[in-house]
Scaffold this active site. Sequence first.
Site, mmCIF file in Angstrom:
data_model
loop_
_atom_site.group_PDB
_atom_site.id
_atom_site.type_symbol
_atom_site.label_atom_id
_atom_site.label_comp_id
_atom_site.label_asym_id
_atom_site.label_seq_id
_atom_site.Cartn_x
_atom_site.Cartn_y
_atom_site.Cartn_z
ATOM 1 N N HIS A 1 -8.249 -36.248 -67.564
ATOM 2 C CA HIS A 1 -9.253 -37.293 -67.200
ATOM 3 C C HIS A 1 -10.161 -37.673 -68.367
ATOM 4 C CE1 HIS A 1 -8.441 -36.069 -63.051
ATOM 5 N NE2 HIS A 1 -8.105 -34.813 -63.307
ATOM 6 N N ARG B 1 -6.734 -21.543 -60.010
ATOM 7 C CA ARG B 1 -5.386 -21.933 -60.107
ATOM 8 C C ARG B 1 -4.560 -21.522 -61.535
ATOM 9 N NH1 ARG B 1 -6.145 -28.295 -59.057
ATOM 10 N NH2 ARG B 1 -8.102 -27.784 -60.067
ATOM 11 N N TYR C 1 -4.070 -31.638 -66.317
ATOM 12 C CA TYR C 1 -5.040 -32.799 -66.231
ATOM 13 C C TYR C 1 -5.886 -32.840 -67.075
ATOM 14 C CZ TYR C 1 -3.608 -32.511 -61.210
ATOM 15 O OH TYR C 1 -2.926 -32.742 -59.850
ATOM 16 N N LYS D 1 -6.576 -27.318 -65.719
ATOM 17 C CA LYS D 1 -7.628 -28.233 -65.742
ATOM 18 C C LYS D 1 -7.775 -28.658 -67.454
ATOM 19 C CE LYS D 1 -10.148 -30.054 -63.507
ATOM 20 N NZ LYS D 1 -9.819 -31.060 -62.810
ATOM 21 N N GLU E 1 -2.318 -36.457 -64.448
ATOM 22 C CA GLU E 1 -2.852 -37.788 -63.567
ATOM 23 C C GLU E 1 -2.265 -39.163 -63.794
ATOM 24 O OE1 GLU E 1 -4.850 -36.169 -65.667
ATOM 25 O OE2 GLU E 1 -6.042 -37.390 -66.477
ATOM 26 N N ASP F 1 -13.987 -36.638 -60.700
ATOM 27 C CA ASP F 1 -13.330 -36.225 -61.918
ATOM 28 C C ASP F 1 -12.888 -37.358 -62.900
ATOM 29 O OD1 ASP F 1 -11.487 -37.324 -60.042
ATOM 30 O OD2 ASP F 1 -9.701 -35.974 -60.455
HETATM 31 N N1 NAI Z 1 -12.628 -33.710 -57.222
HETATM 32 C C1 NAI Z 1 -11.460 -33.238 -57.171
HETATM 33 O O1 NAI Z 1 -11.229 -32.029 -57.311
HETATM 34 C C2 NAI Z 1 -9.988 -34.317 -57.045
HETATM 35 C C3 NAI Z 1 -10.225 -35.390 -57.441
HETATM 36 N N2 NAI Z 1 -9.218 -36.351 -57.263
HETATM 37 C C4 NAI Z 1 -9.591 -37.646 -57.354
HETATM 38 O O2 NAI Z 1 -9.803 -38.396 -56.243
HETATM 39 C C5 NAI Z 1 -9.673 -39.946 -56.600
HETATM 40 C C6 NAI Z 1 -8.791 -40.549 -55.575
HETATM 41 O O3 NAI Z 1 -7.391 -40.400 -55.733
HETATM 42 P P1 NAI Z 1 -6.183 -40.449 -54.882
HETATM 43 O O4 NAI Z 1 -6.546 -40.787 -53.589
HETATM 44 O O5 NAI Z 1 -4.999 -39.802 -55.271
HETATM 45 O O6 NAI Z 1 -6.068 -42.097 -55.434
HETATM 46 P P2 NAI Z 1 -5.080 -43.305 -54.866
HETATM 47 O O7 NAI Z 1 -4.503 -44.113 -56.080
HETATM 48 O O8 NAI Z 1 -4.128 -42.835 -53.945
HETATM 49 O O9 NAI Z 1 -5.908 -44.253 -54.022
HETATM 50 C C7 NAI Z 1 -7.329 -44.710 -54.415
HETATM 51 C C8 NAI Z 1 -7.596 -45.975 -53.748
HETATM 52 O O10 NAI Z 1 -8.690 -46.458 -53.782
HETATM 53 C C9 NAI Z 1 -8.693 -47.923 -53.785
HETATM 54 N N3 NAI Z 1 -9.873 -48.478 -54.572
HETATM 55 C C10 NAI Z 1 -9.774 -49.027 -55.948
HETATM 56 N N4 NAI Z 1 -11.001 -49.641 -56.372
HETATM 57 C C11 NAI Z 1 -11.538 -49.559 -55.010
HETATM 58 C C12 NAI Z 1 -12.665 -50.392 -54.709
HETATM 59 N N5 NAI Z 1 -13.492 -50.889 -55.506
HETATM 60 N N6 NAI Z 1 -13.279 -50.112 -53.367
HETATM 61 C C13 NAI Z 1 -12.420 -49.406 -52.274
HETATM 62 N N7 NAI Z 1 -11.550 -49.026 -52.822
HETATM 63 C C14 NAI Z 1 -10.878 -48.946 -54.119
HETATM 64 C C15 NAI Z 1 -7.215 -48.341 -54.275
HETATM 65 O O11 NAI Z 1 -6.920 -49.492 -53.665
HETATM 66 C C16 NAI Z 1 -6.599 -47.105 -53.573
HETATM 67 O O12 NAI Z 1 -6.113 -47.310 -52.363
HETATM 68 C C17 NAI Z 1 -9.163 -39.747 -58.031
HETATM 69 O O13 NAI Z 1 -10.214 -39.876 -59.045
HETATM 70 C C18 NAI Z 1 -8.433 -38.317 -58.234
HETATM 71 O O14 NAI Z 1 -8.579 -37.884 -59.439
HETATM 72 C C19 NAI Z 1 -8.093 -35.817 -56.802
HETATM 73 C C20 NAI Z 1 -7.891 -34.491 -56.588
HETATM 74 C C21 NAI Z 1 -8.903 -33.284 -56.838
HETATM 75 C C1 PYR Z 2 -6.833 -33.579 -59.817
HETATM 76 C C2 PYR Z 2 -7.785 -32.498 -60.498
HETATM 77 O O1 PYR Z 2 -8.322 -32.843 -61.474
HETATM 78 C C3 PYR Z 2 -7.769 -31.264 -59.909
HETATM 79 O O2 PYR Z 2 -6.840 -30.982 -59.051
HETATM 80 O O3 PYR Z 2 -8.517 -30.602 -60.296
#
Ligand code: NAI
Ligand code: PYR
Length: 379
Positions: free
Chosen positions: A95, A15, A93, A74, A117, A269
């Site tokens: 993290h 990106r 970002y 990133k 974020e 992340d």
């Molecule tokens: N690996 C990658 O490339 C990417 C990673 N992400 C990550 O994905 C993760 C989720 O992001 P979003 O969905 O946007 O967040 P969000 O805030 O929309 O959703 C998170 C959900 O987790 C729930 N939650 C919190 N603690 C919990 C538990 N103990 N048990 C069950 N549910 C629980 C919350 O109630 C919420 O509904 C973040 O860490 C984000 O940074 C996002 C984009 C890319």
């Molecule tokens: C959310 C994040 O860390 C990514 O898009 O790479």
Amino acid sequence: MIIGVPREVKNNEHRVALTPSNVAVYTNAGHKVLVEKNAGLESGFRDEDYIKVGAIMVSGPKEAWDVDMVIKVKEPIPSEYEFFKEGLILYTYLHLAPEPTLTKALLDNKVIAIAYETIQLENGTLPLLTPMSEVAGRMSVQIGAQFLEKSKGGKGVLLGGVPGVSPGEVVIIGGGVVGTNAAKMALGLGASVTILDVSAERLRQLDDQFHGQLKTIISNPLNVRNAVKRADLLIGAVLVPGARAPKIVTDDMVKDMQTGSVIVDVAIDQGGSIETIDYITTHAEPTYVRHGVVHYAVANMPGAVSQTSTIALTNVTTQFGLDLANKGYEKAALENPGLAKGINCINGKVTLEAVADAHGYTYTNIYEEMEENQYEKTL
Ligand SMILES: NC(=O)C1=CN([C@@H]2O[C@H](COP(=O)(O)OP(=O)(O)OC[C@H]3O[C@@H](n4cnc5c(N)ncnc54)[C@H](O)[C@@H]3O)[C@@H](O)[C@H]2O)C=CC1
Ligand SMILES: CC(=O)C(=O)O
């Protein structure tokens, strides 16, 4: 203001932080934008496209970082820390909760570190995380489906099943943006889908949104254990904004999964939500096997679909970035409390409580720190 856009250097990060149309927004407002040569190429944007809208192309990262504000995608990797300098605004970002070394480098160099974020609107949503969570949520199912194939180390399950054979079981922990988008894709493929979340209200909304097509279960250790055990594809999608992800799936629970099942921990992340995921994988080497289960833990999943992701990301980062450039970070943050929540570090102090807690630093209130700055400037 002079703004720099370095080429991304994380493994397989394709990106770029500004498209040519974003650059035009800044140059039309009187800012100077330096873009590192070939920074946009892998997202489909040529150097000529940037030059046409007034960008100045620079040959290496040193020039792109020697500016007032760096806009990136990133978090910087160690080879980039040498470019940190006092007063530099770094808008990207970050993290930081699972990244003690990066946090220390930002503090030691007194960088103004603004994390996409943790920018948070009054209604609790994270507008600069949402589009990448949409991308990663959708990708998690297509990646999981692929690694369930026998030749990729999986158990040989087709998520949609076929007439006469049950569909695959997709279990999603966390029903936010990632979880919802994963559910859409999994249901689209014909899989059987279960979502667990700690918020009963969120589960109610999901039940309505999907008209009962998926199962919703409150997240507690026993329910997680039972759901994980029958998952062909387990997706980690939890978030506590700014904080290290809670470890929800234990080593024991993974041992109970069937051989050849797949885990995609999107929450990696923020440090990851699965105990058996103890390191971040890359697009180059995305998986490893533990207890017979395929683990995928790539922290920049959207980087693989860079043309879609760059546009989706920059659609939302540009307005806040322009505010920072036009007003300076202090005025922009004072006028916009949502943007203020994005400021993780200033003047060598941690201004986001979750990051201070994660690494044992003293938390400094951002408004008090900015007031102090103003006071010092008038002396
Ligand atoms: N690996 C990658 O490339 C990417 C990673 N992400 C990550 O994905 C993760 C989720 O992001 P979003 O969905 O946007 O967040 P969000 O805030 O929309 O959703 C998170 C959900 O987790 C729930 N939650 C919190 N603690 C919990 C538990 N103990 N048990 C069950 N549910 C629980 C919350 O109630 C919420 O509904 C973040 O860490 C984000 O940074 C996002 C984009 C890319
Ligand atoms: C959310 C994040 O860390 C990514 O898009 O790479």
